[in-house]
Design a protein around this motif. Structure first.
Motif, PDB file in Angstrom:
ATOM      1  N   ARG A  99       0.831  -1.205   0.000  1.00 55.39           N
ATOM      2  CA  ARG A  99       0.000   0.000   0.000  1.00 55.39           C
ATOM      3  C   ARG A  99       0.860   1.246   0.000  1.00 55.39           C
ATOM      4  NH1 ARG A  99      -3.040  -3.115   3.358  1.00 55.39           N
ATOM      5  NH2 ARG A  99      -2.061  -2.292   5.218  1.00 55.39           N
ATOM      6  N   ARG A 104       0.701   5.652  -0.668  1.00 56.53           N
ATOM      7  CA  ARG A 104      -0.107   5.964   0.524  1.00 56.53           C
ATOM      8  C   ARG A 104       0.730   5.748   1.776  1.00 56.53           C
ATOM      9  NH1 ARG A 104      -4.322   3.426   3.450  1.00 56.53           N
ATOM     10  NH2 ARG A 104      -4.208   1.454   2.362  1.00 56.53           N
ATOM     11  N   ALA A 107       0.842   4.829   8.864  1.00 52.90           N
ATOM     12  CA  ALA A 107       1.374   4.893  10.231  1.00 52.90           C
ATOM     13  C   ALA A 107       0.946   3.650  10.964  1.00 52.90           C
ATOM     14  CB  ALA A 107       0.852   6.139  10.944  1.00 52.90           C
ATOM     15  N   ALA A 157      -3.074  10.264  12.295  1.00 51.79           N
ATOM     16  CA  ALA A 157      -3.524  10.467  10.919  1.00 51.79           C
ATOM     17  C   ALA A 157      -2.992  11.781  10.376  1.00 51.79           C
ATOM     18  CB  ALA A 157      -5.049  10.437  10.877  1.00 51.79           C
ATOM     19  N   GLN A 161      -0.963  12.651   6.913  1.00 51.43           N
ATOM     20  CA  GLN A 161      -1.213  13.729   5.958  1.00 51.43           C
ATOM     21  C   GLN A 161       0.047  14.534   5.707  1.00 51.43           C
ATOM     22  OE1 GLN A 161      -3.877  14.237   4.125  1.00 51.43           O
ATOM     23  NE2 GLN A 161      -4.775  12.408   5.053  1.00 51.43           N
ATOM     24  N   ARG A 164       2.252  12.675   3.496  1.00 54.46           N
ATOM     25  CA  ARG A 164       1.795  12.765   2.104  1.00 54.46           C
ATOM     26  C   ARG A 164       2.351  14.009   1.432  1.00 54.46           C
ATOM     27  NH1 ARG A 164      -3.964  10.440   0.552  1.00 54.46           N
ATOM     28  NH2 ARG A 164      -4.054   8.796   2.089  1.00 54.46           N
TER      29      ARG A 164
ATOM     30  N   VAL B  92      -7.820   1.929  -4.253  1.00 55.29           N
ATOM     31  CA  VAL B  92      -6.492   2.062  -3.647  1.00 55.29           C
ATOM     32  C   VAL B  92      -6.597   2.190  -2.128  1.00 55.29           C
ATOM     33  CG1 VAL B  92      -4.357   3.397  -3.677  1.00 55.29           C
ATOM     34  CG2 VAL B  92      -5.692   3.175  -5.747  1.00 55.29           C
ATOM     35  N   GLY B  93      -7.752   2.652  -1.672  1.00 61.33           N
ATOM     36  CA  GLY B  93      -7.912   2.855  -0.229  1.00 61.33           C
ATOM     37  C   GLY B  93      -8.253   1.564   0.485  1.00 61.33           C
ATOM     38  N   GLY B  94      -8.412   1.682   1.768  1.00 64.27           N
ATOM     39  CA  GLY B  94      -8.772   0.523   2.577  1.00 64.27           C
ATOM     40  C   GLY B  94      -9.893   0.874   3.526  1.00 64.27           C
ATOM     41  N   CYS B 123      -5.460  -4.121   7.663  1.00 63.81           N
ATOM     42  CA  CYS B 123      -4.480  -3.127   8.084  1.00 63.81           C
ATOM     43  C   CYS B 123      -4.216  -3.251   9.578  1.00 63.81           C
ATOM     44  CB  CYS B 123      -4.982  -1.718   7.782  1.00 63.81           C
ATOM     45  SG  CYS B 123      -5.265  -1.417   6.040  1.00 63.81           S
ATOM     46  N   GLU B 126      -2.238  -0.539  11.819  1.00 60.79           N
ATOM     47  CA  GLU B 126      -2.092   0.719  11.112  1.00 60.79           C
ATOM     48  C   GLU B 126      -3.036   1.778  11.646  1.00 60.79           C
ATOM     49  OE1 GLU B 126      -1.430  -1.215   6.804  1.00 60.79           O
ATOM     50  OE2 GLU B 126      -1.797   0.956   6.834  1.00 60.79           O
ATOM     51  N   VAL B 127      -2.607   3.007  11.539  1.00 57.11           N
ATOM     52  CA  VAL B 127      -3.407   4.134  12.009  1.00 57.11           C
ATOM     53  C   VAL B 127      -4.311   4.581  10.877  1.00 57.11           C
ATOM     54  CG1 VAL B 127      -3.342   6.497  12.854  1.00 57.11           C
ATOM     55  CG2 VAL B 127      -1.594   4.857  13.593  1.00 57.11           C
ATOM     56  N   PRO B 128      -5.592   4.505  11.035  1.00 60.53           N
ATOM     57  CA  PRO B 128      -6.472   4.955   9.943  1.00 60.53           C
ATOM     58  C   PRO B 128      -6.494   6.473   9.882  1.00 60.53           C
ATOM     59  CG  PRO B 128      -7.776   4.265  11.825  1.00 60.53           C
ATOM     60  CD  PRO B 128      -6.362   4.000  12.178  1.00 60.53           C
ATOM     61  N   SER B 129      -6.949   6.950   8.737  1.00 58.92           N
ATOM     62  CA  SER B 129      -7.093   8.402   8.610  1.00 58.92           C
ATOM     63  C   SER B 129      -8.218   8.914   9.504  1.00 58.92           C
ATOM     64  CB  SER B 129      -7.384   8.767   7.162  1.00 58.92           C
ATOM     65  OG  SER B 129      -6.296   8.418   6.353  1.00 58.92           O
ATOM     66  N   MET B 130      -9.202   8.063   9.699  1.00 62.95           N
ATOM     67  CA  MET B 130     -10.376   8.487  10.459  1.00 62.95           C
ATOM     68  C   MET B 130     -11.120   7.260  10.932  1.00 62.95           C
ATOM     69  SD  MET B 130     -13.305  11.127   9.359  1.00 62.95           S
ATOM     70  CE  MET B 130     -12.167  12.376   9.863  1.00 62.95           C
ATOM     71  N   PHE B 190      -9.085   4.135   5.481  1.00 66.06           N
ATOM     72  CA  PHE B 190      -7.747   4.393   4.944  1.00 66.06           C
ATOM     73  C   PHE B 190      -7.940   4.883   3.507  1.00 66.06           C
ATOM     74  CE2 PHE B 190      -5.236   2.398   8.254  1.00 66.06           C
ATOM     75  CZ  PHE B 190      -6.107   1.468   8.809  1.00 66.06           C
ATOM     76  N   PRO B 191      -8.553   6.040   3.352  1.00 66.44           N
ATOM     77  CA  PRO B 191      -8.859   6.463   1.975  1.00 66.44           C
ATOM     78  C   PRO B 191      -7.595   6.847   1.237  1.00 66.44           C
ATOM     79  CG  PRO B 191      -9.378   8.197   3.526  1.00 66.44           C
ATOM     80  CD  PRO B 191      -8.932   7.038   4.355  1.00 66.44           C
ATOM     81  N   SER B 192      -7.705   6.790  -0.072  1.00 64.23           N
ATOM     82  CA  SER B 192      -6.551   7.144  -0.884  1.00 64.23           C
ATOM     83  C   SER B 192      -6.387   8.659  -0.952  1.00 64.23           C
ATOM     84  CB  SER B 192      -6.713   6.571  -2.297  1.00 64.23           C
ATOM     85  OG  SER B 192      -7.887   7.094  -2.890  1.00 64.23           O
ATOM     86  N   THR B 193      -7.397   9.352  -0.550  1.00 66.38           N
ATOM     87  CA  THR B 193      -7.298  10.813  -0.573  1.00 66.38           C
ATOM     88  C   THR B 193      -7.539  11.353   0.840  1.00 66.38           C
ATOM     89  OG1 THR B 193      -9.634  11.050  -1.087  1.00 66.38           O
ATOM     90  CG2 THR B 193      -8.124  10.873  -2.947  1.00 66.38           C
ATOM     91  N   GLU B 194      -7.412  12.634   0.945  1.00 70.24           N
ATOM     92  CA  GLU B 194      -7.561  13.278   2.267  1.00 70.24           C
ATOM     93  C   GLU B 194      -9.035  13.367   2.645  1.00 70.24           C
ATOM     94  OE1 GLU B 194      -6.078  17.227   2.258  1.00 70.24           O
ATOM     95  OE2 GLU B 194      -5.996  17.383   4.444  1.00 70.24           O
TER      96      GLU B 194
END
Lengths: 950, 415
Positions: A99, A104, A107, A157, A161, A164, B92-94, B123, B126-130, B190-194
């Motif tokens: 990944r 991407r 963390a 998170a 960012q 990124r 691409v995201g998770g 994952c 892993e730390v998710p984005s949200m 775990f999106p591929s974008t912000e």
């Protein structure tokens, strides 16, 4: 109001948030940009690495960092790290790395849960609880920057960012570094290269160039900067270079090899490749100094030219000094070359000669034959100036090579061309044979280039040949003529003495002396006759062997029935056999095919072998076997005689050798019999040999190939003319039949011979008319219309054959028996003219008498005619014509019936309709039957027969 | 990333198939994540079963919403029903969904749910984005604490508590086709974008404020425990009966229930109590609590935890601000991050059910406000009995009468 204040509060909050965020981003950006500058200044990986983590620390708090790079074995290895615990660590690619490598950052709040980390050492796990994985795009290998912390859940998170945002910057820096390295390497390579590399504009001015230009051409960099490529080109090569530039302007690559001037004025050959980039307005040039190679090539070429010139000169000298004349034409027959000897032979001036007229006639014909059959060798004789004779030998000039049929003729490649395709390209593959190779369609082809003719002056050879011929004929004539007289008269005297004088003397004489004298005379005459005969035989043998060796012997090749030949040989040796008391067994295989041969010569061999067997066998038997073995007919004569020692076997076929030179009471011969047999058999493409055991007997054998190729050219006569000839003859026969005495015309230029023959024939109560030459003979023949004509061949003014030819063409003598008596061997020709029989002088009286008697009797009988014509209407009208005249005519519509009738009946005339005979192959079959020479064969045409196409 | 929404009017297979098919068509492919919102009048069981059949391997997170949902296509509320589906196409995201029944405590359940969701997303660690959370009302703070214990404090948690139509405890949650009534259900993204988020209160503070001096909790037998330091029952403010103080602050609008007790949910929507959650500069931002009932003893309960010592500030809002708030929050979020709405693939909006009930007749205007802020952008809005979000200072909080907005960017963040 509340709403408005609420909105105001929210706006203030938003503003404050934006300002705070902007502040954060600005601080972050400034810090990153500052570090980015340092990053871009990094010259090596180590410096780069620390600049990277230094940059990252601005935005993210971490403790340690390391960079992983995927190696060729697909395993990640540490290439840089801030802590030794990560040195030489190995990482396998699982889902997290996959990944991350997709761009991407990831963390980890607890690395112990990450598969990639689970493989690491306990030490690593003790030191690292959290990690942030950041992808770095280097353009070369998959690379991940990992920053770590000893506390779990350290990276958020938000850090992801930030990562990124950081990743592209870092990647850019790495790519820049790599690019710089590549550029440095490229520059190094560019400068170190031995090849001349450069960038020029479309005017030829240098924008960039490497050191090789200076090294090769000697200019300084400054000087080169001010020069254009076109200015450096050799004047003779400038046009070519200009054309190349024209090509470049059309966005096409160019390759050129030309000379460029050096600073010192010398020239160097450069092999240049130019590639345009129109958008940039530039051309990229790579050149190589090939001066040494070019010079070497030129030297080689010069040397080769010299060698070639020398070789050609030598060849010219060889050809010009040939003793023979040489003419060479091209494939179309146009003269390419003729040597001085050729011109001299033709009395031509080489400078002015127009060979056109010279090449007409035999030479042109020879060239044409060679053009049609270039693999063959053809010969022709032609008249040269000053009464000289030349022999021209010609053959095709062929250049053998291997060729691919399909490729040469634009055909689609396939395994083997068909015959139709081959025929369609005769010029390419007319003289070709297909050879088996792994690549299909390969032909070994002979390209026809022209004709070569060798012209030799054979005047001397001809003269020598003529002298030989004349000598042989002279010797034959000079020896045989008196011998004929001597022997002939001796025999005559012997006969008269025995039949008339001695009986009377013996009856009346009482005187014993007289009686003894009579006996002596008898004995002497016998000796004279036998010695005369032996001398005759010896002369014949010597002349035979001489003619054979000189190639002067005439061979009369035709299909031979060996069984018949053996019967005749046995008949000829019957008296010897009876005297010896031996028995002769015959064992002949059935259905033997005919062989081609000269019957008389083969008889000579058979008689010689049988005679030898009889001579050298005291008791026992003789067996004559004939077998077909493979492609040969083998005739063997086996006796139970004295045999031949092994050491002497090889000598038996040598001239003048009799096996065992010691004097014994073995009968003697001339010593030429077996050599003559060997010559005869070898002329027939056969072989002769002997097997023997001393004291037990010998087997002499010869083998003849089964090969029947005969051509019989029979003149074709119109039917009306044929019928007229036969009618005219019939009238003469009627007149002849009414005579009291037979009228015989003797034609011989030798008076003694004529006298001798006359005496012999008078016994037969015949009227003799003599002629000493051909014209007189014809005159007498016209006047006297003889019943029989005896002809000598060798006569002045007109030969006997010519007389025979003229006689046979004339109606009255159509069927008049002609007997030839000659010392010459022209049998074939004589028979071809319709001669009834042919004898060689000297000959036995008995034979002659029998022939004369038979011929006369036969001449008086009604004609027995066999007609072969497939058309019944035409056949009927011919039959009516003959039947009306009282002739016995049999008509056959099929050639099988015809063949059968010939085998079963005696016929005088065989008439064949030409079309019918050709169509059915009758002529071919007929030749195999060996028609008796007395049978007149006539091939006729009718007016209704289709004419052959021109 | 692509996002789409669809809605259905019934829970049967055919209707759900139709809705799913429309979603797929808009996405141009099979989604990688689905969120289902429906009311308790819809059969979440049937819907989730149907969706599992249609998309068996796709993570599905579902929760009941008060009286339906709203999307860019409008308000989906018909006779108390309203089904909406939110789908993300992000190969691409998770995405992973996890759930755990709240048996002993919500914190443990939340931890279990996080681990399950990380496992589904493949994952682990892993730390998710949200984290997107929907839990049964009442234990949200504990759930947030449980998430933080696993992932750390800095992972944004956003979501809304499950709701029913009558505050009767009929709310439900689902993961795939497993249905829960009292669970913590969450999605790790775990999106591929912000993903950009905002958590707003939308009320302004008044001058009325006081300190909580006594809290109370009820044990299983209904006995009051006055020694609790934290809970949802405020006994005293400034040592006075809490209800009495609150009523005074509200101008006596609750006189009738001060001493007798009763439901005050709908009457206090415009008068929530706020606590300062943080400051933007010098400007405080508040976490709200919504008093929902008065007790006989003069206490009041709220839909979020309050602690002894918390300073409560009376907040005030208007119907107009409630209507326009969602759109304003969305627009403000874009402005704050300097993002154009065209760069937004889609949004999730958490709208307090209490606010929704207050502006129910004008929900269409709420939708319009959102559409104005996010034109031609798919979004799903749910009506919840509690909202969770991350304040600008990074604080993950549970509040009431809040607006929580999640904006998904279309493309990668560029620096």
């Amino acid at each position: 109001m509340t709403t408005r204040s609420e909105q105001l509060l929210e706006t203030l909050l938003d503003l404050e948030r934006s300002r705070q965020r902007e502040r954060e981003l600005r601080i972050e950006s400034e810090a990153l940009l500052e570090r980015l500058h340092q990053l871009n200044q990094a010259k090596d990986n180590n410096v780069l690495f620390f600049a990277l983590i230094d940059m990252l620390r601005v935005v993210i708090d971490f403790q340690e960092a390391f960079i992983l790079q995927k190696q060729e074995d697909q395993i990640f290895r540490t290439i840089a790290s801030s802590s030794p615990i990560f040195h030489e660590t190995i990482w396998h690619n699982h889902s997290l790395f996959q990944r991350v490598l997709k761009g991407r950052p990831a963390a980890s709040f607890d690395v112990a849960l990450i598969p990639e980390w689970q493989e690491q050492s306990p030490l690593v796990h003790r030191c690292v609880k959290s990690a942030l994985h950041i992808p770095l795009e280097t353009g070369l290998h998959d690379t991940i920057l990992v920053i770590t912390h000893s506390q779990p859940r350290h990276f958020s998170a938000g850090h992801v960012q930030q990562a990124r945002r950081f990743s592209p910057l870092a990647s850019q820096a790495l790519q820049t570094l790599n690019l710089q390295r590549s550029l440095t390497q490229r520059d190094r390579f560019f400068q170190l290269s031995f090849d001349l590399m450069g960038i020029i504009n479309f005017f030829g001015s240098f924008r960039q160039f490497n050191a090789a230009w200076s090294r090769v051409l000697g200019y300084t960099d400054e000087e080169l900067k001010n020069k254009r490529l076109l200015d450096l080109a050799h004047p003779l090569d400038s046009p070519q270079l200009n054309r190349s530039f024209a090509q470049l302007s059309q966005n096409r690559d160019a390759q050129i090899e030309c000379r460029f001037v050096c600073k010192d004025g010398s020239y160097r050959w450069l092999s240049c490749s130019l590639a345009p980039y129109i958008d940039e307005g530039l051309c990229y040039i790579v050149a190589r100094d090939v001066t040494d190679r070019v010079q070497a090539e030129q030297q080689l070429l010069l040397h080769a030219r010299r060698e070639t010139d020398s070789a050609f000169s030598f060849l010219d000298a060889v050809l010009d000094n040939l003793a023979d004349g040489l003419l060479v034409t091209d494939a179309q027959g146009t003269v390419l070359r003729a040597n001085p000897t050729f011109f001299n032979m033709l009395d031509l001036n080489a400078q002015d000669a127009n060979l056109g007229p010279t090449l007409e006639g035999p030479l042109r014909e020879l060239i044409r034959k060679c053009q049609n059959n270039p693999h063959e060798i053809f010969e022709t004789e032609l008249e040269l100036p000053r009464r000289r004779i030349g022999q021209a030998t010609g053959t095709g000039i062929l250049h053998r090579r291997e060729a691919n049929f399909a490729r040469e003729n634009g055909l689609h490649p396939k395994s083997t061309p068909s015959q139709e395709e081959l025929d369609a390209f005769p010029s390419s593959f007319q003289y070709s044979k297909h050879i088996e190779t792994s690549e299909h369609n390969i032909f070994q082809t002979d390209d026809f280039l022209g004709v070569t003719v060798l012209l030799r002056d054979i005047t001397t050879e001809k003269e020598v040949d003529k002298m030989k011929t004349e000598f042989i004929s002279t010797v034959s004539h000079e020896l045989r003529t008196p011998l004929t007289s001597i022997l002939g008269f001796a025999k005559l005297i012997h006969k008269r003495l025995n039949e008339t004088i001695f009986p009377n003397v013996q009856a009346q004489a009482q005187d014993r002396k007289l009686l003894r004298a009579v006996e002596q005379v008898r004995s002497n005459m016998e000796i004279i006759v036998s010695e005369g005969e032996r001398l005759t035989s010896l002369i014949n043998d010597v002349l035979d062997i001489a003619k054979m060796e000189s190639g002067k012997l005439e061979w009369h090749m035709r299909p031979i029935d060996l069984q018949e030949a053996i019967q005749r040989a046995i008949a000829a040796t019957q008296s010897l056999l009876e005297e010896s008391g031996l028995t002769l067994e015959i064992d002949i295989e059935n259905d033997l095919p005919p062989v081609a041969g000269d019957l008389d010569r083969l008889l000579q061999v058979l008689i010689n072998l049988i005679s030898n067997a009889i001579k050298f066998t005291e008791r026992g038997s003789i067996i004559c076997r004939v077998r077909k073995v493979a492609r040969e007919i083998v005739v063997s004569i086996t006796d139970t005689g004295i045999g031949i020692p092994k050491e002497d076997l090889h000598k038996v076929f040598e001239k003048f050798r009799q096996v065992g030179d010691t004097l014994t009471d073995k009968p003697k011969g001339t010593g030429l019999g077996l050599p003559i047999c060997k010559e005869i058999i070898e002329h027939h493409d056969g072989r002769i040999g002997v097997e023997s055991e001393l004291g037990k007997g010998s087997t002499f054998f010869f083998a003849l190939p089964i090969n029947l190729q005969q051509s019989l050219e029979t003149p074709i006569i119109g039917l009306d003319e044929l019928l007229q000839q036969i009618d005219t003859y019939r009238d003469i026969r009627l007149e002849q039949s009414q005579r009291d005495h037979k009228r015989i015309l003797l034609v011989d230029d030798e008076t003694t011979i004529r006298q001798l023959l006359a005496q012999e024939l008078q016994v037969e109560d015949a009227q003799i008319i003599e002629a000493s030459d051909g014209p007189t003979a014809l005159m007498h023949a016209e006047q006297a219309k003889p019943d029989l004509i005896l002809l000598d061949v060798l006569m002045p003014k007109m030969s006997g054959l010519e007389v025979a030819s003229q006689l046979k063409q004339r109606g009255p003598f159509f069927h008049t028996p002609l007997l030839v008596l000659s010392i010459m061997e022209t049998r074939e020709d004589a028979f071809g003219l319709g001669v009834a029989n042919y004898f060689t002088k000297p000959l036995g009286n008995q034979l002659l008498q029998e022939a004369i008697t038979e011929s006369l009797q036969h001449a008086l009988a009604p004609l027995s005619i066999l007609l072969y014509d497939e058309a019944p209407d035409a056949a009927q009208s011919i039959m009516q014509h003959f039947q009306k005249a009282g002739d016995h005519v049999v008509w056959c519509s099929t050639f099988q019936d015809c063949l059968q009738h010939i085998q079963q009946h005696k016929i005088d005339i065989l008439l064949l309709h030409e079309q019918s005979a050709k169509k059915s192959g009758f002529l071919r079959q007929l030749r195999a039957l060996s028609l008796p020479p007395s049978v007149l064969l006539k091939v006729y045409q009718t007016p209704l027969d289709p004419k052959p196409q021109d | 990333m692509k996002i789409a929404t669809s809605w259905a009017s019934a829970s049967d297979q055919t209707s759900i198939e139709k809705a799913y098919s429309a979603l797929e068509q808009q996405l141009g492919g099979t989604p990688n994540y689905l969120y289902l919102s429906c009311s308790v009048e819809d059969s979440i069981e049937e819907i989730s079963r149907a969706l599992k059949k249609l998309a068996p391997h796709i993570p599905l997170h579902g929760s009941t919403s008060c009286l339906g949902s709203m999307t860019e296509q409008g308000v989906h509320n018909q006779d108390g029903r309203g089904i909406a589906i939110f789908g993300i196409l992000d190969p691409v995201g998770g995405y992973g969904v996890g759930a755990a029944q709240i048996q002993h405590d919500a914190k443990t359940a939340a931890k279990e749910a996080v681990e399950a969701a990380l496992a589904m997303a493949d994952c682990p660690g892993e730390v998710p984005s949200m984290v997107w959370m929907t839990s049964a009302p009442g234990h949200e703070e504990a759930a947030i604490a449980g998430i933080a214990e696993i992932l750390g404090d800095d992972v944004p948690v956003t979501g809304g508590s499950s709701a029913d139509n009558t505050v009767s405890g009929l709310w439900k949650q689902c993961v795939q086709d497993r249905i829960y009534t009292n669970a913590v259900v969450l999605t790790v993204l775990f999106p591929s974008t912000e993903v950009i988020f905002a958590f707003h209160s939308g009320y302004e503070p008044t001058e009325q404020k006081g300190v909580v001096t006594k809290m109370g909790t009820l044990d299983n037998e209904g006995n009051l425990d006055e020694s609790a330091l934290e809970g949802r029952m405020v006994l005293e403010i400034d040592h006075r009966p809490a209800m009495e103080v609150y009523n005074e602050w509200c101008g006596g609008i609750l006189d009738d229930v001060v001493s007798t007790g009763g439901n005050i949910l709908t009457r206090t929507t415009l008068y929530p109590l706020g606590r300062v959650a943080g400051h933007v500069g010098k400007i405080p931002y508040f976490q709200l609590s919504h008093p929902d009932s008065a007790t006989e003893r003069g206490a009041f309960t709220a839909f979020s935890n309050i602690c002894v010592g918390d300073e409560l500030v009376l907040m005030h809002g208007t119907v107009e601000s409630l209507i326009t708030r969602a759109g304003r929050v969305a627009a403000s979020t874009l402005d704050t991050h300097g993002i154009d709405h065209k760069d937004i693939a889609g949004a999730l909006v958490v709208y307090c059910a209490g606010c929704m009930l207050t502006v129910r007749e004008r929900l269409g205007e709420v939708v319009d406000g959102l559409k104005q802020a996010l034109p031609q952008t798919p979004f799903l809005g749910i009506y919840t009995f509690g909202e969770q979000g991350c304040f600008l200072g990074g604080e993950n909080r549970h509040g009431n009468l809040m607006i929580s907005v999640l904006l998904f960017r279309k493309s990668e963040t560029t620096f």
